[in-house]
Motif scaffolding. Structure first.
Motif, PDB file in Angstrom:
ATOM      1  N   SER A  46      -2.396   2.439  -1.918  1.00 18.93           N
ATOM      2  CA  SER A  46      -3.888   2.682  -3.040  1.00 18.93           C
ATOM      3  C   SER A  46      -4.873   1.566  -2.482  1.00 18.93           C
ATOM      4  CB  SER A  46      -2.949   1.848  -4.546  1.00 18.93           C
ATOM      5  OG  SER A  46      -2.891   0.938  -3.977  1.00 18.93           O
ATOM      6  N   GLY A  47      -4.651   1.096  -1.443  1.00 16.43           N
ATOM      7  CA  GLY A  47      -6.073   0.127  -1.278  1.00 16.43           C
ATOM      8  C   GLY A  47      -5.797  -1.265  -1.066  1.00 16.43           C
ATOM      9  N   LYS A  48      -4.719  -2.028  -1.370  1.00 18.70           N
ATOM     10  CA  LYS A  48      -4.723  -2.871  -1.445  1.00 18.70           C
ATOM     11  C   LYS A  48      -4.843  -4.219  -0.110  1.00 18.70           C
ATOM     12  CE  LYS A  48       0.000  -2.330  -1.621  1.00 18.70           C
ATOM     13  NZ  LYS A  48       0.047  -1.129  -1.598  1.00 18.70           N
ATOM     14  N   SER A  49      -4.964  -3.747   0.644  1.00 22.88           N
ATOM     15  CA  SER A  49      -4.376  -4.244   1.729  1.00 22.88           C
ATOM     16  C   SER A  49      -6.086  -4.681   2.570  1.00 22.88           C
ATOM     17  CB  SER A  49      -3.906  -4.110   3.505  1.00 22.88           C
ATOM     18  OG  SER A  49      -2.982  -3.864   2.749  1.00 22.88           O
ATOM     19  N   THR A  50      -6.770  -3.039   1.789  1.00 24.72           N
ATOM     20  CA  THR A  50      -8.605  -3.152   2.339  1.00 24.72           C
ATOM     21  C   THR A  50      -8.921  -3.957   1.686  1.00 24.72           C
ATOM     22  OG1 THR A  50      -7.881  -0.730   2.851  1.00 24.72           O
ATOM     23  CG2 THR A  50     -10.777  -1.509   2.049  1.00 24.72           C
ATOM     24  N   GLY A 100     -13.270  -0.723  -1.573  1.00 21.62           N
ATOM     25  CA  GLY A 100     -12.146  -1.839  -0.796  1.00 21.62           C
ATOM     26  C   GLY A 100     -13.947  -2.055   0.403  1.00 21.62           C
ATOM     27  N   PHE A 101     -14.653  -1.091   0.783  1.00 21.71           N
ATOM     28  CA  PHE A 101     -15.794  -1.032   1.553  1.00 21.71           C
ATOM     29  C   PHE A 101     -16.708  -1.859   1.146  1.00 21.71           C
ATOM     30  CE2 PHE A 101     -13.316   3.097   3.241  1.00 21.71           C
ATOM     31  CZ  PHE A 101     -12.595   2.768   3.278  1.00 21.71           C
ATOM     32  N   ASP A 102     -17.210  -1.694   0.351  1.00 19.26           N
ATOM     33  CA  ASP A 102     -18.350  -3.194   0.195  1.00 19.26           C
ATOM     34  C   ASP A 102     -18.015  -3.218  -1.832  1.00 19.26           C
ATOM     35  OD1 ASP A 102     -20.660  -3.651  -0.874  1.00 19.26           O
ATOM     36  OD2 ASP A 102     -21.784  -1.983   0.147  1.00 19.26           O
ATOM     37  N   ASP A 126     -16.321   5.048  -4.476  1.00 18.78           N
ATOM     38  CA  ASP A 126     -16.955   5.394  -3.222  1.00 18.78           C
ATOM     39  C   ASP A 126     -16.308   6.738  -3.170  1.00 18.78           C
ATOM     40  OD1 ASP A 126     -15.679   4.780   0.369  1.00 18.78           O
ATOM     41  OD2 ASP A 126     -14.758   4.184  -1.740  1.00 18.78           O
ATOM     42  N   ASN A 127     -15.043   6.942  -2.351  1.00 11.94           N
ATOM     43  CA  ASN A 127     -14.712   8.688  -2.092  1.00 11.94           C
ATOM     44  C   ASN A 127     -15.457   9.567  -3.556  1.00 11.94           C
ATOM     45  OD1 ASN A 127     -13.866   8.657   0.221  1.00 11.94           O
ATOM     46  ND2 ASN A 127     -11.759   8.206  -0.488  1.00 11.94           N
ATOM     47  N   ASP A 128     -14.533   8.930  -4.446  1.00 15.60           N
ATOM     48  CA  ASP A 128     -15.455   9.958  -6.126  1.00 15.60           C
ATOM     49  C   ASP A 128     -16.711  10.482  -6.090  1.00 15.60           C
ATOM     50  OD1 ASP A 128     -12.550   9.436  -7.451  1.00 15.60           O
ATOM     51  OD2 ASP A 128     -12.895   7.732  -7.220  1.00 15.60           O
TER      52      ASP A 128
HETATM   53  N1  LIG Z   1     -12.838   5.419   0.751  1.00  9.54           N
HETATM   54  C1  LIG Z   1     -12.250   4.791   0.568  1.00  9.54           C
HETATM   55  N2  LIG Z   1     -10.830   4.288   1.615  1.00  9.54           N
HETATM   56  C2  LIG Z   1     -10.585   3.209   1.062  1.00  9.54           C
HETATM   57  C3  LIG Z   1     -10.305   2.005  -0.097  1.00  9.54           C
HETATM   58  N3  LIG Z   1      -9.621   1.285   0.138  1.00  9.54           N
HETATM   59  C4  LIG Z   1      -8.739   1.994   0.736  1.00  9.54           C
HETATM   60  N4  LIG Z   1      -9.267   2.975   2.100  1.00  9.54           N
HETATM   61  C5  LIG Z   1      -8.247   3.749   2.576  1.00  9.54           C
HETATM   62  O1  LIG Z   1      -7.105   3.905   2.177  1.00  9.54           O
HETATM   63  C6  LIG Z   1      -6.213   4.030   3.116  1.00  9.54           C
HETATM   64  C7  LIG Z   1      -5.021   3.288   2.688  1.00  9.54           C
HETATM   65  O2  LIG Z   1      -5.628   1.741   2.342  1.00  9.54           O
HETATM   66  P1  LIG Z   1      -4.310   0.380   2.643  1.00  9.54           P
HETATM   67  O3  LIG Z   1      -5.947  -0.756   2.742  1.00  9.54           O
HETATM   68  O4  LIG Z   1      -3.887   0.621   3.507  1.00  9.54           O
HETATM   69  O5  LIG Z   1      -3.694   0.537   1.775  1.00  9.54           O
HETATM   70  P2  LIG Z   1      -2.442  -0.487   0.681  1.00  9.54           P
HETATM   71  O6  LIG Z   1      -2.355  -0.365  -0.339  1.00  9.54           O
HETATM   72  O7  LIG Z   1      -2.385  -1.885   1.818  1.00  9.54           O
HETATM   73  O8  LIG Z   1      -1.374   0.782   1.559  1.00  9.54           O
HETATM   74  P3  LIG Z   1       0.824   0.002   1.640  1.00  9.54           P
HETATM   75  O9  LIG Z   1       0.148  -1.124   2.144  1.00  9.54           O
HETATM   76  O10 LIG Z   1       0.846   1.240   2.887  1.00  9.54           O
HETATM   77  O11 LIG Z   1       1.151   0.407   0.531  1.00  9.54           O
HETATM   78  C8  LIG Z   1      -6.785   3.685   4.407  1.00  9.54           C
HETATM   79  O12 LIG Z   1      -7.177   4.129   5.149  1.00  9.54           O
HETATM   80  C9  LIG Z   1      -7.958   2.597   3.705  1.00  9.54           C
HETATM   81  O13 LIG Z   1      -9.223   2.482   5.192  1.00  9.54           O
HETATM   82  C10 LIG Z   1     -12.166   2.275  -0.685  1.00  9.54           C
HETATM   83  O14 LIG Z   1     -12.640   1.488  -1.416  1.00  9.54           O
HETATM   84  N5  LIG Z   1     -13.076   3.591  -0.040  1.00  9.54           N
END
Ligand SMILES: Nc1nc2c(ncn2[C@@H]2O[C@H](COP(=O)(O)OP(=O)(O)OP(=O)(O)O)[C@@H](O)[C@H]2O)c(=O)[nH]1
Ligand SMILES: [Mg+2]
Length: 395
Positions: A55-59, A203-205, A161-163
């Protein structure tokens, strides 16, 4: 009267009056030591980030700490296996602020009580539940369990940002309307939770969409001392955050001046004042980092906003930016500013009955206040100009 005095409002003067009065009653040193304890107490803040896999948690954990995925100490992102254990990511400049990357909650037989026990629920100040689409049953079950245990949670819809990019292809595209549609769609899926707010972010900005609103909401809902830690540690990404950081520092300034000026350890050569210069150095360093004026923060802003670091540095005016802030720099500043600062001190003395060593302390307090205010104004202005430059480059 000098311009610094014009910056002091009645509330501040009365706060100072109260503290000095207390100091006079209790003996200056005891009162100052008490304040010192209060000021330098290490406050911890623990934020849990949870949600489905991918979902983008780590980002988000990285962005919150002004880091990119490939920085040292960044949480791994992308197609890596889901985190199975809760892991703390301390802020590089404020290690007391920890953002925790929690294991995903995507499995079918999700048991919220077990999950919260496993990640040690009690240590968190609040939870952020991230989804990159709509929130699902497990997100809602978890939120209910957190609510039952009387802690806060915030819903974050990521990857906006994708949407925006996809919808932006349409001729009829209206960003605000599209954001509102996504927001309402998410809220509709969260029935049974008393219509919580959903914050849309990228998460990118973090400077875009709802992150500044999320930051302000979290800060308001925390106890004051924790809200302060949160405000100062988040990246300086918008003009509003810049201004609020300035106000937060200003609110603490009298206390710092009082401590530095009355538990004085260092007589300033050539002047009849003594000041604890290390307190000033620490505080000014805090301004410097909180406003994102250190090299790393400027580089990070430059990368995010596609401008060169040189362009950003070109707008810096404060001499503090050209030097490593240390005791010698501050002593020089104290010496050169002492005459102006005396006006402040005399003004204080005229309002407070003081004699002998108390008068000397008041002069030291006034001088300290003057220096802090000068440095805060200079650095906050520089940070403001840097942000303006970055924003203009993206217009
Ligand atoms: N365009 C976009 N991509 C994102 C965003 N946040 C995360 N991503 C992408 O989504 C993918 C998953 O992001 P992570 O942050 O690894 O997600 P996570 O929830 O930590 O995933 P797990 O640790 O596997 O549960 C990566 O390729 C990121 O680059 C965002 O806000 N925008
Ligand atoms: Mg992850």
């Amino acid at each position: 009267m000098n311009s610094i005095m014009e910056n002091i409002d009645d509330k501040e003067l009365s706060a100072l009056g109260k503290e000095i009065e207390e100091a006079l009653n209790n003996s200056l040193i005891t009162a100052a030591c008490k304040i010192k304890e209060h000021l330098f107490n290490n406050v911890e803040l623990n934020i849990a980030v949870t949600g489905e896999t991918g979902s983008g948690k780590s980002t988000f954990v990285n962005a919150f700490r002004d880091m990119k995925y490939n920085d040292d100490g960044a949480a791994p992102t992308g197609v890596v296996e889901t985190t199975m254990e809760a892991k703390a990511y301390p802020h590089p400049k404020y290690p007391n602020m920890k953002v925790w990357d929690l294991p995903g909650i995507g499995t079918a037989n999700f048991k919220p009580e077990e999950y919260l026990q496993k990640v040690e629920f009690d240590r968190f100040d609040f939870f952020i539940i991230v989804s990159s689409e709509r929130f699902r049953a497990n997100d809602i079950t978890l939120a209910k369990e957190i609510q039952k245990r009387k802690k806060k949670f915030y819903f974050v819809r990521s990857k906006i940002d994708n949407d925006m990019r996809a919808e932006g292809r349409k001729e009829t595209f209206d960003q605000e309307k599209t954001l509102e549609t996504i927001r309402q769609y998410c809220i509709k899926g969260l029935e049974g939770l008393g219509s919580p707010k959903v914050f849309l972010i990228s998460g990118f900005d973090l400077g875009l969409y709802d992150f500044p609103d999320l930051q302000e909401t979290m800060e308001k809902e925390l106890p004051d001392h924790k809200g302060h830690v949160l405000l100062l540690s988040i990246p300086n990404i918008t003009l509003k955050i810049n201004q609020r950081k300035k106000e937060a520092f200003k609110a603490n300034m009298w206390r710092l001046a009082l401590v530095s000026g009355s538990v004085a350890v260092l007589p300033i050569p050539g002047l009849s004042i003594a000041v604890d210069v290390s307190i000033l150095v620490n505080e000014i360093k805090k301004y410097y980092h909180a406003f994102g004026l250190d090299d790393e923060s400027l580089q990070s802003l430059a990368n995010r906003m596609n401008v060169s670091v040189e362009e950003l540095k070109a707008v810096l005016k404060s001499p503090l930016n050209q030097k490593k802030i240390g005791k010698d720099v501050i002593v020089k500043l104290l010496q050169s500013a002492a005459l102006t600062a005396l006006t402040t001190s005399e003004y204080l003395l005229s309002n407070i009955p003081a004699a002998g060593s108390i008068a000397a302390a008041v002069i030291s307090i006034g001088t300290t206040y003057y220096i802090l205010m000068k440095c805060l104004n200079e650095l906050a202005d520089d940070a403001h100009n840097v942000l303006m430059k970055a924003l203009k480059a993206n217009e």
